[in-house]
Write an enzyme that holds these catalytic residues in place. Structure first.
Site, mmCIF file in Angstrom:
data_model
loop_
_atom_site.group_PDB
_atom_site.id
_atom_site.type_symbol
_atom_site.label_atom_id
_atom_site.label_comp_id
_atom_site.label_asym_id
_atom_site.label_seq_id
_atom_site.Cartn_x
_atom_site.Cartn_y
_atom_site.Cartn_z
ATOM 1 N N LYS A 83 -14.834 64.559 85.256
ATOM 2 C CA LYS A 83 -14.387 65.780 85.931
ATOM 3 C C LYS A 83 -15.349 66.126 87.067
ATOM 4 C CE LYS A 83 -11.154 66.437 82.759
ATOM 5 N NZ LYS A 83 -9.720 66.334 83.047
ATOM 6 N N HIS A 95 -2.689 55.233 79.204
ATOM 7 C CA HIS A 95 -2.437 56.662 79.398
ATOM 8 C C HIS A 95 -0.930 56.891 79.425
ATOM 9 C CE1 HIS A 95 -2.631 60.746 80.951
ATOM 10 N NE2 HIS A 95 -3.939 60.728 80.765
#
EC number: 4.1.1.39
Length: 470
Positions: free
Chosen positions: A167, A286
């Site tokens: 992040k 994912h």
């Protein structure tokens, strides 16, 4: 010419509704949740689904005489009411295996959900489950490595694996991205990962990211003495670009790459999985875009179907939700996904959403990945729900630590090892979660600060897609 081949239009149920049919072991079975238009009989709706997803068309055609329609057609053999829903019903349909190309998930989904969802006679349609016959499973390569091989490659045993998404997931330069990777891995995580939408943008080209990540992993391994990895997302605009990125990751001696299997497509995913098996690479999967397909309780494809298809197509790790975090998914439903990913045989169990027995034969299992809005207070529940053969990924729950990403990683590692130790000692870690974590926090200032930081953070929203049980 027999009467059933007379020209004209006839009701689907005359051909495709066969309540006396007993499914064969070699049949592919599907359960659809159907909501028909007002006034259309259930049998006609269910038969229409069976027809359009197999051999049917809206009109009787002469060319039916050129094949054995009774052999190739899909058959709706059972209809059940949906508990608590007066509008919908379950239609169970059997398809002969010869309708599908061997080992092709793309072909199966094209047949079962490719066209029928646009039928005017249907208000809603949802594919709830598929029973893949073992004869079809034997034609699929499945996970490129599997759980046991991945543990051997990473030299990590007896506990869940720990990871986190970098992040902010967009906007970092390659060098700064690598710096964050290093901080997380030296703090105690096993993996870091690209997020689903990191590919090769102007602020960070993929070659640059791969090189800085490889350097970060090397430094973290030297510092900790542990094997580390980063999920390098090779999802790309073309298959050629995808394989180019995978090859470069191999040149850098990286252990694992990543693919967005729904947006990338099952054809690309199956090809990449086979490449990973051939080249000794682990494959993280994912599920970006899944909720567009699976979240509506009456329309789309249930995630348990996507999870089964992924295991057949190939992947070593798959996101499944968290139960306790910010993403959709109740406990029993999620346990149903986990069973389908990891077990060799999964019995029918409506309490977990499994409509059929599913025999996986000797196909390797897939790590279940918990990711999305989780932090140290969730650790006991995550260990209890997901067990050892899982990856627990704390993004904001790592980087949001007041002392930085390395401290956040250390807090998560200490919390995990405390929970595993308590579980192995026979303690009920969910009931005793506070005591276990607070005790561990006495010996870890990083964990103590994390516990204080996240103590009020909860995601208490009702589940939209609930199990249809009494």
């Amino acid at each position: 010419m027999s009467k059933k081949y007379d020209a004209g239009v006839k009701e689907y149920r005359d051909t495709y509704w066969t309540p006396d049919y007993v499914p064969l072991d070699t049949d592919l079975l599907a359960c659809f949740k159907c909501t028909g238009q007002e006034g259309v009989p259930k049998e006609e709706v269910a038969a229409a689904v069976a027809a359009e997803s197999s051999t049917g068309t809206w009109s009787t055609v002469w060319s039916e005489l050129l094949t054995d329609l009774d052999f190739y057609k899909g058959r709706c053999y059972r209809i059940e009411d949906v508990p608590g829903d007066k509008e919908s019903f379950y239609a169970f349909i059997a398809y002969p295996l010869d309708l599908f190309e061997e080992g092709s998930i793309t072909n199966v989904l094209t047949s079962l959900v490719g066209n029928v969802f646009g039928f005017k006679a249907l208000r809603h349609l949802r594919l709830e489950d598929i029973r893949f016959p073992i004869a079809f499973i034997k034609c699929c390569a499945g996970p490129p490595n599997g759980i046991a091989v991945e543990r051997d490659r990473m030299n990590k045993y007896g506990r869940p694996l720990l990871g986190c998404t970098i992040k902010p997931k967009l906007g970092l330069s390659g060098k700064n991205y690598g710096r964050v990777v290093y901080e997380c891995l030296r703090g105690g995580l096993d993996f870091t990962k690209d997020d689903e939408n990191i590919n090769s943008q102007p602020f960070q080209r993929w070659q640059n990211r791969f090189e800085f990540v490889a350097e970060a992993i090397k430094l973290a391994e030297q510092e900790t003495g542990e094997r580390k990895g980063h999920y390098l997302n090779v999802t790309a605009n073309t298959p050629e670009e995808m394989y180019e990125r995978a090859e470069f990751a191999k040149e850098l001696n990286q252990p694992i790459i990543m693919h967005d299997f729904i947006t990338g497509g099952f054809t690309a995913n199956t090809g990449l999985s086979k490449w990973c098996r051939k080249n000794g690479m682990l494959l993280h999967i994912h599920r970006a875009m899944h909720a567009v397909i699976d979240r509506h309780p009456k329309h789309g494809i249930h995630f348990r179907v996507l999870a089964k298809c992924l295991r057949l197509s190939g992947g070593d790790q798959l996101h499944t939700g968290t139960v306790v975090g910010k993403l959709e998914g109740d406990r029993q439903t999620t346990l149903g996904y986990i069973d389908q990913l990891r077990e060799s045989f999964v019995p029918e169990d409506r309490s977990r959403g499994n409509f059929f027995d599913q025999d996986w034969g000797s196909m390797p299992g897939v790590f279940a990945v918990a990711s999305g809005g989780i932090h140290v207070w969730h650790m006991p529940a995550l260990v209890a729900i997901f067990g050892d053969d899982s990856v627990l990924q704390f993004g904001g729950g790592t980087h949001g630590h007041p002392w930085g990403s390395a401290a956040g990683a250390a807090a998560n590692r200490v919390a995990l090892e405390a929970c595993v130790k308590a579980r192995n000692a026979g303690r009920e870690i969910e009931k005793e979660s506070r005591d276990i974590l607070m005790e561990a926090g006495k010996h870890s200032p990083e964990l103590a600060i994390a516990l204080e930081t996240w103590k009020e953070i909860k995601f208490e929203f009702d589940t939209v897609d609930k199990l249809d049980v009494q």
